[in-house]
Write an enzyme that holds these catalytic residues in place. Structure first.
Site, short mmCIF file in Angstrom:
data_model
loop_
_atom_site.label_atom_id
_atom_site.label_comp_id
_atom_site.label_asym_id
_atom_site.label_seq_id
_atom_site.Cartn_x
_atom_site.Cartn_y
_atom_site.Cartn_z
N GLU A 1 0.85 -1.19 0.00
CA GLU A 1 0.00 0.00 0.00
C GLU A 1 0.89 1.24 0.00
O GLU A 1 1.93 1.27 0.67
CB GLU A 1 -0.89 -0.02 1.24
CG GLU A 1 -1.77 1.20 1.43
CD GLU A 1 -2.42 1.24 2.81
OE1 GLU A 1 -3.56 1.72 2.90
OE2 GLU A 1 -1.77 0.79 3.79
N LYS B 1 -9.92 0.17 -1.95
CA LYS B 1 -10.08 -0.19 -0.53
C LYS B 1 -11.52 0.08 -0.09
O LYS B 1 -12.03 1.20 -0.27
CB LYS B 1 -9.09 0.61 0.32
CG LYS B 1 -8.97 0.14 1.76
CD LYS B 1 -7.82 0.88 2.45
CE LYS B 1 -7.61 0.41 3.87
NZ LYS B 1 -6.48 1.12 4.52
N CYS C 1 -4.30 -3.32 4.16
CA CYS C 1 -3.98 -2.82 5.49
C CYS C 1 -5.12 -3.04 6.49
O CYS C 1 -5.40 -4.16 6.90
CB CYS C 1 -3.59 -1.35 5.39
SG CYS C 1 -2.78 -0.69 6.88
#
Length: 509
Positions: free
Chosen positions: A261, A320, A370
């Site tokens: 990321e 995301k 994440c």
């Protein structure tokens, strides 16, 4: 008063022990003892029952100790104020836990009901408001213990309930009187561990393997100081390009590559120099590369994992979906801006709604970027949509040498076990890791060290019980716990209701 203070000490100690189970310490048994002590603090001592008010105080004390010790890494970015505020906010949920827990603990066999109510409060905390905060689930601390083997059967919720049941069984075994109650408490303490041990025998079966892929995780590292914001972004991209080309010089047989990321916070669709740098690395390694970048479309800014293939080919992307509130997004921005300037640090990213899968050299790869890895549905949806391999690209550089990256790695390991998939963790600054379907880490990097991990990994098909039925199982346990707490509260209130003659039918201390 003395008795209440003694209970507070026990509750505080329970929070300390529960914290000791969290990575990088990983003393899994400490969480069982910790929640057992929490339940013991809620139990009647002699003839003295715990009131709802004292129960709430005890649960809050437990939670404050636990979260203040678990979350200091948040202060690495925004200072101690917001971190302490978050710990206090998370402890507010414990008021419900203490009130309901104190009522359930009055039952002779309350140690069987309390784990379900504990889970109900955990699910609430992990869901609302603003998507909740699932980072502090009890299950994460069990990754190195036998209860982690329950992951394919019920995910984090089953592991949490089993952990609490073991602890409550131990507490009841020491406090309960009568052989029937003690026998039930003994079974409550032992059965989850025994069941998990048996369940572990079926983990990582090769009959679901449908192929292999040679996968690389690139950790380019980040400059620690001396550059402005634009210079820092360029340096991070350059580091990942350089590390990929270095790997290409010594290994020409890689199937797919994972970058972290934010490995290119310069949008390659708007910056030709960044696009050329990425294309150069992709052509050098001669394999598709999943690049973490920031893009923008008609909806707004996106935290994007984008596939780039040789020949300047642009492949699939993952936007995301589970964004970090007060970090990547700012709920109620205008309202909170009245109280703190920290609001200006929060981004304005928009969530995606894709399948959670990208195709890389014909391999369907599930992506949870994440913070997403802490949410049950992220990888479950990826697997349901055909993912044969999973990845957790992440950027932990902001949090320095704190425990954050180790806590997150524990989540990836548990997700591997839950889904029966290998997981590739690629971090800008570490820890990057290769996780096998049974949860063990075969390779990992040091923090703030450029590195590349390469390994032949199994590609898996099929869905575990947890992937298929984990969500309804969770809600069934939540309903059981909520009903038990409501019935216990109702029963206790009726017992304290005065008769018409003016006398009480029950007196609780």
């Amino acid at each position: 008063m003395v008795l209440t203070l003694a209970r507070l000490v026990v509750a505080g100690l329970s929070g300390l022990l529960t914290y000791a189970a969290i990575e990088p310490r990983g003393w899994w048994w400490a969480a069982i003892v910790g929640v057992g002590l929490l339940y013991a603090s809620l139990l009647p001592w002699g003839t003295r029952h715990v009131t709802a008010r004292v129960g709430a105080l005890l649960a809050v004390a437990h939670s404050l100790v636990l979260y203040l010790l678990t979350l200091p890494w948040i202060g690495e970015l925004v200072g101690s104020g917001p971190y302490i505020a978050l710990a206090i906010w998370l402890s507010v949920y414990a008021i419900l836990l203490g009130i309901g827990g104190a009522a359930v603990a009055r039952w002779k066999y309350g140690f069987i009901a309390f784990p379900f109510f504990y889970l109900a409060v955990e699910v609430l905390r992990s869901s609302v408001p603003f998507g909740g905060f699932s980072w502090v689930k009890l299950a994460w601390g069990q990754i190195d213990g036998p209860l982690a083997n329950l992951a394919p059967w019920g995910g984090t919720s089953l592991i949490t309930a089993a952990t609490v049941l073991c602890g409550c069984g131990l507490a009841a075994l020491l406090i309960q009187r009568g052989w029937k109650a003690k026998s039930a408490a003994f079974l409550a303490a032992i059965l989850p561990l025994a069941s998990a041990t048996v369940a572990g025998l079926g983990i990582n079966r090769d009959d679901s393997t449908v192929g292999e892929a040679k996968v690389a995780a690139i950790q380019g590292n980040v400059p620690r100081m001396g550059l402005d914001f634009a210079g820092q972004r360029q340096a991070v991209l350059n580091n990942h390009v350089a590390e990929t080309k270095k790997l290409a010089a010594r290994d020409k047989d890689i199937d797919l590559v994972i970058w972290p990321e934010n490995s290119s916070d310069i949008n390659p669709f708007r910056d030709g120099k960044a696009a050329s740098a990425i294309s150069g690395a992709v052509d050098a390694i001669d394999a598709p590369v999943l690049v973490g970048t920031a893009t923008r479309d008609e909806v707004g800014a996106r935290n994007t994992m984008q596939v780039f293939a040789p020949g300047r080919t642009v492949g699939d992307h993952h936007y995301k979906k589970y964004l970090q509130p007060f970090g990547e997004t700012m709920p109620m921005r205008d309202f909170f801006a009245k109280f703190s300037d920290y609001v200006n640090l929060a981004g304005d990213f928009k969530p995606g709604d894709g399948p959670g899968v990208v195709s890389m050299a014909g391999v369907p790869v599930g992506v949870a970027t994440c913070y997403e890895v802490s949410f049950d549905n992220a990888f479950r949806e990826s697997v349901k949509n055909g993912a044969q391999l999973l990845t957790t690209p992440t950027n932990n550089a902001t949090f320095g040498y704190s425990d954050m990256t180790y806590q997150q790695l524990a989540m990836s390991r548990l997700r591997a076990m839950e889904t029966d998939r290998a997981v590739v963790v690629a971090a800008t600054s570490g820890v990057s890791a290769i996780v096998h379907p049974d949860g063990h880490v075969s390779q990992s990097t040091e923090i703030f060290t450029p590195d590349a991990l390469v390994e032949q990994l199994p590609l898996r098909s099929g869905e575990t019980f947890s992937v298929r039925f984990g969500s309804p199982l969770q809600w069934l346990m939540v309903i059981i716990g909520t009903v038990c707490a409501l019935v216990a509260l109702r029963t206790n209130r009726l017992r304290r209701t005065p008769r018409r003659s003016g006398t009480d039918t029950y007196v609780g201390a």
